[in-house]
Scaffold this active site. Structure first.
Site, short mmCIF file in Angstrom:
data_model
loop_
_atom_site.label_atom_id
_atom_site.label_comp_id
_atom_site.label_asym_id
_atom_site.label_seq_id
_atom_site.Cartn_x
_atom_site.Cartn_y
_atom_site.Cartn_z
N SER A 1 42.77 4.23 17.55
CA SER A 1 42.80 4.32 16.20
C SER A 1 42.63 5.79 15.58
CB SER A 1 42.04 3.62 15.31
OG SER A 1 42.21 1.91 15.56
N GLU B 1 13.65 57.34 52.50
CA GLU B 1 15.16 57.63 52.94
C GLU B 1 15.24 59.29 53.09
OE1 GLU B 1 17.32 55.61 54.00
OE2 GLU B 1 15.86 53.90 53.56
#
Length: 851
Positions: free
Chosen positions: A475, A86
């Site tokens: 229950s 780059e």
């Protein structure tokens, strides 16, 4: 013809003119240039990450994937690859490379592409502050901004910004994220070939992508490696090795260390509620939950295994599909593969079918007498022996199964597509469960959620049954009804008539005939034993004695919304619909001696810099909180707290004056909580075979944990549409639920399968058979790290010897008597006069199990 002197003058004039134009342009654009000061204190837009309490990544949320790294954390070869490709003069220029710029300008003038003029600094300027529009004005702004950046930051700081900001495809930004997305690696673990692929992406991440365009990625990698060789960053040998390496990139998600999708989603939603979606997704928050990896893994295993076991005992529903539909075949006729499957056909079929770990799709490619061979998605061929097949008798309906199979071809056919799962070193035939389940575990001391599983597979269903599924509790409601009874004149030794109810309600005038399940009645029975045996008619009688107007407020004190509780006697048998989280929260009140805690899942939140921006400060279940000093540190208490619990609670309390200790609200007395806990301990450990008929508590399977310091309650609704088990020790409370998402289906029953061992579960499904196995599996892990801690007897509780049959005081010390606990002032004062010893005899016959 100009002389050299004249040319020099012209050149100097043009240079001075250009500089003047540049200065004028700068002052004209200066007001439009972005301020680069923000780069000094940059906060990266990183995804939100959610962790377990012990730091394992559970999930991450956010569109942009970024893992910010310092330059020191990036491998030298990666930095060299970027510089070589780059901007090889990056450390020499002042933000703009005159050589590169001149080359680019000449290229434009002669119509040839001589390479881009953008330096790394200019790319940082564009990526952070500008757009990608192709105009001269934008380019000029980019140059001036680059000058500002070079003045403000060092070269290393600029390079680090570039390597963390640059888009690299598949929503990855920066090389830390790209290494994870493409190779599922930390950037430091990349090979040179992989580094070169990533270093080639900044030019065009969409068209040079190694996943979507591996051919172009290969060519671009060669360019990067060539540049590294020319600039002496790598040797010829390294170049040759890297350029000949294959392209190995595949798309990967975040490296999830702990599978806890339902827990992660709960934290995720809370973060969105707290910060809003945009801030939550880009703020780089690290969210640490209260979930621990060990308990969460155990909970996942418990729910999945229990669901599979329930599903398998109800029969095999057949293959997912068949790649070769076949008619009936006889055992004695060998299958002739006229049109055999090819590998591409198998791969195509399996690629369309989801895996739901631990279930994976497979194709049956060979059927023998009592074994088969299957091909898995990775073309792996595995043999499944009879042990992994013999369970698979035909499913007829939820209550009926076909005969046990004798041969493999009664179960599967060639080319069937099925699910399989691994069991140890072997594979077994399986199927996706049709039932659903959930499990949640809390700390009763402060409400910290320790584990949460909202279903078999989050991939299959994101519906979290822990928090979103309101189901009838059966229950599981009875301990709360009994708690109300103890507050209104009853004791654990009170005698209630366990006999069928055949009378109308004086208030409603409706005749209701509740029955025990099974329909076995014991006549006069003590309250404690009635709860241990889950006697339905006793619960109704207690409900009637206390009254609806007292029951509803008492149940509401446990956190149950009063408006959602049925206003009739069916409430006593569990017609209320609650979530597993609500049920667990209610049971926590019994475990912590009477306090209402609030469940929470986020323990702390850190920003992207590691600063704590939120610290949970939950209300603590303590009456006399003197065991916390001014710094919220646990010291001592009449109810000793194990060291590991001290550490946990201390870590979840802020020492800041801004977060003072919060006491949880006391909603029932410690005496009430202790007495109900004793009855629920009886539900697991209680039994008496010296009477006829003998009995044991409905949760007796919990004895396999070999812990006396536990208590719990089964729960089953009408027609067994829902099954529950909720239980606890002093330091952890857990609720397990199982049922169908389709409320019209019930859990049914299963018959004996002669191919399986004698310990298999058979008969009607209910809480103890269907839900409790998951609870036991989880609690075995949870209790292993907790010392035995008996439930401490509070003040104003006395223990006296009573007669089992009448609940009165007794002087006998044989099997007709037991010690029982009472609130001070409520113990019986009358001695039994009748000799009940003739009712005592050895009886080893076990009664039918009840709910």
């Amino acid at each position: 013809m100009f002389s050299f002197k004249n040319l020099l003058k012209v050149g100097l004039f043009l240079t001075l003119f250009g500089l003047a134009a540049l200065v004028i342009t700068y002052f004209l654009l200066r007001s439009e240039l972005p301020s680069v000061e923000s780069l000094k204190n940059l906060q990266w837009q990183t995804p939100m990450k959610i962790y377990s309490a012990d730091g394992q990544l559970m999930n991450q949320f956010g569109e942009k994937k970024r893992i910010p790294l310092t330059l020191d954390e990036m491998p030298k070869q990666l930095i060299n690859a970027i510089l070589a490709t780059e901007d090889d003069r990056f450390y020499l220029h002042f933000g703009v490379d005159p050589i590169g710029m001149t080359r680019a300008v000449i290229g434009q003038l002669i119509g040839q592409n001589k390479g881009g003029a953008s330096t790394i600094t200019m790319q940082v300027a564009r990526n952070f502050f500008l757009t990608r529009e192709q105009t001269y004005i934008r380019k000029i702004r980019e140059i001036f901004t680059a000058f500002h950046i070079e003045y403000l930051l060092s070269k290393d700081e600029i390079l680090a910004l570039y390597m963390n900001k640059i888009p690299l495809g598949h929503r990855s930004f920066g090389f830390g994220a790209a290494a994870q997305v493409y190779y599922n690696k930390d950037v430091k673990d990349l090979t040179l070939a992989q580094i070169a692929v990533l270093a080639g992406l900044p030019k065009a991440p969409s068209t040079l992508n190694p996943i979507s365009r591996p051919d172009r990625a290969l060519s671009r990698r060669a360019v990067v490696l060539q540049r590294m060789l020319v600039t002496d960053y790598i040797t010829r040998e390294e170049f040759e090795q890297a350029i000949n390496a294959p392209i190995t990139a595949k798309k990967h998600g975040a490296i999830i260390e702990l599978s806890a999708p339902y827990a992660a989603e709960m934290a995720h939603q809370e973060m969105i509620d707290r910060y809003g979606k945009e801030q939550a997704y880009t703020g780089g928050y690290k969210v640490f939950t209260t979930v621990t990896s060990k308990l969460q893994k155990s909970a996942e295993h418990a729910v999945i295994s229990n669901l599979l076991n329930y599903d398998l005992r109800h029969g095999y529903r057949g293959p997912i599909m068949s790649l070769r539909p076949q008619g009936d075949q006889h055992e004695e006729i060998e299958i002739v593969e006229i049109d055999p499957l090819n590998i591409n056909e198998i791969e195509d079929a399996l690629s369309d079918i989801e895996s739901y770990p631990p279930l994976f799709p497979a194709v049956v490619t060979k059927v023998e007498e009592q074994s088969i061979e299957v091909t898995l998605p990775n073309n792996q061929v595995e043999r499944i022996n009879w042990q992994g097949l013999s369970w698979a008798r035909e499913y007829i309906n939820d209550d009926k199964q076909g005969p046990a199979p004798q041969f493999a071809n009664e179960i599967v056919k060639y080319a069937d597509v099925v699910y399989v799962r691994q069991q140890g070193q072997q594979y077994a035939l399986s199927q996706f469960p049709s039932a659903s389940s959930a499990l949640v575990s809390l700390s009763p001391d402060n409400g910290a959620i320790k584990a949460v599983v909202g279903g078999f597979s989050y991939k299959h269903s994101q519906f979290n049954r822990v928090t979103q599924a309101k189901r009838q509790v059966g229950s599981n409601i009875k301990p709360f009804v009994y708690s109300a009874a103890l507050e209104n004149g009853f004791t654990l030794a009170s005698i209630v008539n366990d006999a069928p109810i055949n009378q109308s309600n004086d208030i409603t005038g409706v005749v209701w005939r509740p029955k025990n399940s099974p329909a076995i009645y014991s006549g006069e029975i003590r309250v404690k034993r009635a709860l241990a045996q889950s006697k339905n008619v006793v619960a109704v009688r207690l409900f009637r004695e206390v009254g609806l107007n007292k029951i509803i407020p008492h149940l509401a004190s446990f956190g149950f919304a009063p408006d959602e509780l049925p206003r009739d006697e069916s409430l006593s048998l569990g017609s209320a619909s609650l979530t597993p989280m609500e049920v667990a929260t209610g049971f926590a009140t019994f475990a912590n001696n009477g306090f209402l805690i609030e469940p929470y899942i986020i323990e702390r939140i850190e920003d992207s810099f590691g600063n704590i921006v939120y610290q949970a400060n939950p209300a603590i279940a303590c009456d006399d909180c003197s065991h916390f000093d001014n710094n919220s540190q646990l010291t001592a208490d009449l109810d000793p707290i194990p060291e590991n619990i001290v550490n946990t609670l201390t870590s979840q309390q802020s020492s800041s004056k801004e977060h003072p200790l919060i006491k949880a609200e006391r909603v029932i007395s410690p005496q009430n909580a202790f007495l109900i806990t004793q009855a629920l301990n009886e539900a697991i450990w209680g039994a008496d075979w010296s009477i006829n008929p003998g009995w044991q508590g409905t949760g007796f399977r919990g004895r396999t944990l070999k812990r006396r310091d536990i208590a719990g309650k089964t729960g089953t609704t009408n027609e067994a549409k829902d099954a529950w088990f909720s239980g606890y020790s002093r330091r952890i409370v857990t609720t397990s639920w199982i049922g169908f998402d389709d409320p019209s289906r019930n859990l049914g029953s299963s018959s004996y399968n002669k191919n399986l061992d004698k310990n298999q579960i058979t008969g009607k499904e209910f809480g103890a058979k269907s839900a409790q196995p998951a609870w036991i599996s989880f609690m075995r892990t949870a209790l292993a790290d907790l010392p035995v801690e008996p439930f401490m007897q509070p003040e104003n509780i006395v223990s006296v010897r009573i007669d089992k049959q009448t609940g009165k005081l007794t002087k006998r010390t044989d099997r007709t008597s037991i010690f029982e606990y009472f609130k001070l002032g409520t113990a019986p004062t009358e001695y039994v006069t009748k000799d009940n010893s003739h009712d005592i005899f050895d009886n080893k016959t076990q009664t039918e199990e009840i709910f």
